[in-house]
Design an enzyme around this catalytic site. Sequence first.
Site, PDB file in Angstrom:
ATOM      1  N   LEU A 156      56.143 -24.551  29.215  1.00  0.00           N
ATOM      2  CA  LEU A 156      55.964 -22.781  29.245  1.00  0.00           C
ATOM      3  C   LEU A 156      57.464 -22.606  28.981  1.00  0.00           C
ATOM      4  O   LEU A 156      58.466 -22.836  29.511  1.00  0.00           O
ATOM      5  CB  LEU A 156      55.588 -22.101  30.555  1.00  0.00           C
ATOM      6  CG  LEU A 156      54.396 -22.775  31.141  1.00  0.00           C
ATOM      7  CD1 LEU A 156      54.005 -22.325  32.516  1.00  0.00           C
ATOM      8  CD2 LEU A 156      53.130 -22.771  30.348  1.00  0.00           C
ATOM      9  N   CYS A 157      57.773 -21.659  27.765  1.00  0.00           N
ATOM     10  CA  CYS A 157      58.928 -21.162  27.426  1.00  0.00           C
ATOM     11  C   CYS A 157      59.897 -22.233  27.393  1.00  0.00           C
ATOM     12  O   CYS A 157      59.816 -23.152  26.739  1.00  0.00           O
ATOM     13  CB  CYS A 157      59.517 -20.054  28.537  1.00  0.00           C
ATOM     14  SG  CYS A 157      60.824 -19.252  28.006  1.00  0.00           S
ATOM     15  N   THR A 158      61.108 -22.195  28.328  1.00  0.00           N
ATOM     16  CA  THR A 158      62.067 -23.086  27.918  1.00  0.00           C
ATOM     17  C   THR A 158      61.628 -24.570  28.514  1.00  0.00           C
ATOM     18  O   THR A 158      62.499 -25.462  28.038  1.00  0.00           O
ATOM     19  CB  THR A 158      63.233 -22.647  29.078  1.00  0.00           C
ATOM     20  OG1 THR A 158      63.134 -22.561  30.182  1.00  0.00           O
ATOM     21  CG2 THR A 158      63.998 -21.236  28.428  1.00  0.00           C
TER      22      THR A 158
END
Length: 308
Positions: free
Chosen positions: A96-98
Amino acid sequence: MHRIAVVIVPPVMSFDVSIPHMVFGDASGYEIGVCTAVPGRLDTVGGPQIHVPDGLGLVKGADTVIAVGSGGGDADPRTLEVLRTAHAEGARIASLCTGAFVLAQAGLLDGRDATTHWGLTGDLAARYPSVNVRPDVLYVEDDGVFTSAGAAAAIDLCLHLVRLDFGAAAANAAARLAVVAPVRPGGQAQFIETPLPPERGTSLAATRAWALARIDRPLTLKDLAAHASTSVRTLTRRFHAETGLSPLQWLLHRRVDRARELLETTDLPMDQVAERSGLGSADSLRKHLTTRAGLTPTAYRATFTRQR
């Protein structure tokens, strides 16, 4: 039960940690756990401390492993090794994301398409040139490894995984419980370059809701524009600004989603499924479902009937 292990890699945002629980925790069929390399209390970026009691041993035997956190530095080598082992043993891997930076550090994105928050895609590409970074998508899958952009796109990816596991009806139910929109296609743009002028207005949400209530009927651009009290040209521009899709593309996605639900939850003949979803004919249903889901209607129904 489908076991999910969420691996937290500091620094991490508390909201990102909450997303898997928000989606999978409300969906039946999942057992979800959270772990980190050094269990205990963890600081979050701009948020409260959180307590993570479990270590990386929780990953062993998980069906899906989700990396959450750290675009801010190197991950613990033990975390990287656990992710590599889980992938080698056949677990589905996601970030998720980073979390994409963590998968890249582990070498799991080498030669693969991947994405992260649009503001960090340049950094990801520069630090890991072997990764094919996609700044223009909400989420992407490459050979069993999934990555998402930030915040809302991370929710979209989790809902997409629910749909892969248990079908469109289960994903839509999870979306309703989380009070978010149904699954958005991963190929949508991450953000809108040109926002709507404030003086022009109101959202097209009411028109989209109107169209969904009439999904079984033929609907044209003129019909949608008439409901929105605007021109076809303005409708198209505003629709793309709000959804990332043209009106007819959005309508087709919703029709296919409706067909998937009907295939999963009813025994209707294929021509009636096509009619009630607005796709017209069984041939049209077959064409569009095969394109979107990679399965014929018969195979799709058999697959998710067994899973249900």
